[in-house]
Design a protein around this motif. Sequence first.
Motif, short mmCIF file in Angstrom:
data_model
loop_
_atom_site.label_atom_id
_atom_site.label_comp_id
_atom_site.label_asym_id
_atom_site.label_seq_id
_atom_site.Cartn_x
_atom_site.Cartn_y
_atom_site.Cartn_z
N THR A 1 4.06 15.65 5.91
CA THR A 1 2.92 14.73 5.90
C THR A 1 2.87 13.90 7.18
O THR A 1 1.79 13.67 7.74
CB THR A 1 2.96 13.82 4.66
N PHE B 1 1.21 3.87 -3.10
CA PHE B 1 0.82 5.26 -2.85
C PHE B 1 1.95 6.21 -3.25
O PHE B 1 1.72 7.21 -3.95
CB PHE B 1 0.46 5.47 -1.37
N ARG C 1 -7.35 1.38 -4.14
CA ARG C 1 -7.80 1.85 -2.84
C ARG C 1 -8.71 3.07 -2.93
O ARG C 1 -9.30 3.45 -1.92
CB ARG C 1 -6.61 2.20 -1.94
N ARG D 1 1.97 9.19 -5.94
CA ARG D 1 2.14 10.56 -5.45
C ARG D 1 3.32 11.28 -6.11
O ARG D 1 3.32 12.50 -6.27
CB ARG D 1 2.30 10.52 -3.92
N ARG E 1 0.83 -1.21 0.00
CA ARG E 1 0.00 0.00 0.00
C ARG E 1 0.86 1.25 0.00
O ARG E 1 0.61 2.18 -0.77
CB ARG E 1 -0.97 -0.02 1.19
N ARG F 1 -7.51 7.54 6.88
CA ARG F 1 -7.02 6.15 6.93
C ARG F 1 -6.11 5.89 8.12
O ARG F 1 -5.88 4.73 8.49
CB ARG F 1 -6.29 5.79 5.64
N TYR G 1 -2.28 2.82 -6.84
CA TYR G 1 -2.88 2.98 -5.51
C TYR G 1 -4.35 3.39 -5.63
O TYR G 1 -5.23 2.80 -5.00
CB TYR G 1 -2.12 4.01 -4.66
N ILE G 2 -4.60 4.41 -6.48
CA ILE G 2 -5.96 4.93 -6.65
C ILE G 2 -6.89 3.86 -7.21
O ILE G 2 -8.03 3.72 -6.79
CB ILE G 2 -5.95 6.13 -7.64
N HIS H 1 -9.56 7.25 -3.44
CA HIS H 1 -8.95 8.50 -2.98
C HIS H 1 -8.13 8.24 -1.71
O HIS H 1 -8.61 7.55 -0.80
CB HIS H 1 -10.06 9.51 -2.71
N PRO H 2 -6.91 8.78 -1.63
CA PRO H 2 -6.04 8.44 -0.49
C PRO H 2 -6.60 8.78 0.90
O PRO H 2 -6.51 7.96 1.80
CB PRO H 2 -4.77 9.25 -0.76
N ARG H 3 -7.18 9.99 1.08
CA ARG H 3 -7.69 10.38 2.41
C ARG H 3 -6.79 9.86 3.53
O ARG H 3 -7.23 9.11 4.42
CB ARG H 3 -9.09 9.79 2.64
N LEU H 4 -5.53 10.30 3.48
CA LEU H 4 -4.54 9.72 4.40
C LEU H 4 -4.87 9.93 5.86
O LEU H 4 -4.71 9.04 6.69
CB LEU H 4 -3.15 10.27 4.09
#
Length: 124
Positions: free
Chosen positions: A116, A51, A66, A55, A47, A74, A62-63, A68-71
């Motif tokens: 991040t 990602f 999974r 990015r 994962r 998550r 990844y998209i 939208h990332p919405r890190l």
Amino acid sequence: MDDQDVFAAIGEEGFERLVAAFYRQVPHDDVLSRLYPQDDLAGAEHRLRDFLIFRFGGPPRYIEKRGHPRLRMRHAPFAVDSAARDHWLRAMNQAMEEAALPPEVKRVLSAYFESTAAAMINTG
Ligand code: HEM
């Protein structure tokens, strides 16, 4: 170097080396080993790798897998405090050294990881 140029510089292989070097440390780190799912570290490794590839200018696997990332969302199930952030960053910095990434790539990734990881803190 821009974020979107990193994939062209280090490729799948560079991200693979980086993320593998990160996850090799997780079971040996007293803080990270308690947060990460010990029975699915290989899945977690995939994962993060997919990602980061997405990015930083690579294919959007990844998209596709999974969404939208919405890190921040998550990470909500995991108690990320400043100590966890510090351990995560230390492991990632060590991984960047091990993976012997070019200095300009390291600069771009370090700036991203620093900000991040701080944004993932969700508990005192
Ligand atoms: C630059 C900073 C970070 C990035 C880019 C990042 C990225 C990610 C991604 C993409 C996932 C998988 C989400 C999914 O699809 O389900 C994930 C999971 C996770 N992250 Fe992070 N993360 C960061 C910082 C942190 C920090 C500071 C911690 C705390 C130690 C942390 C702990 C975890 C844990 C425990 C998981 C679950 C593992 C899994 O099953 O995938 N992360 N992270």
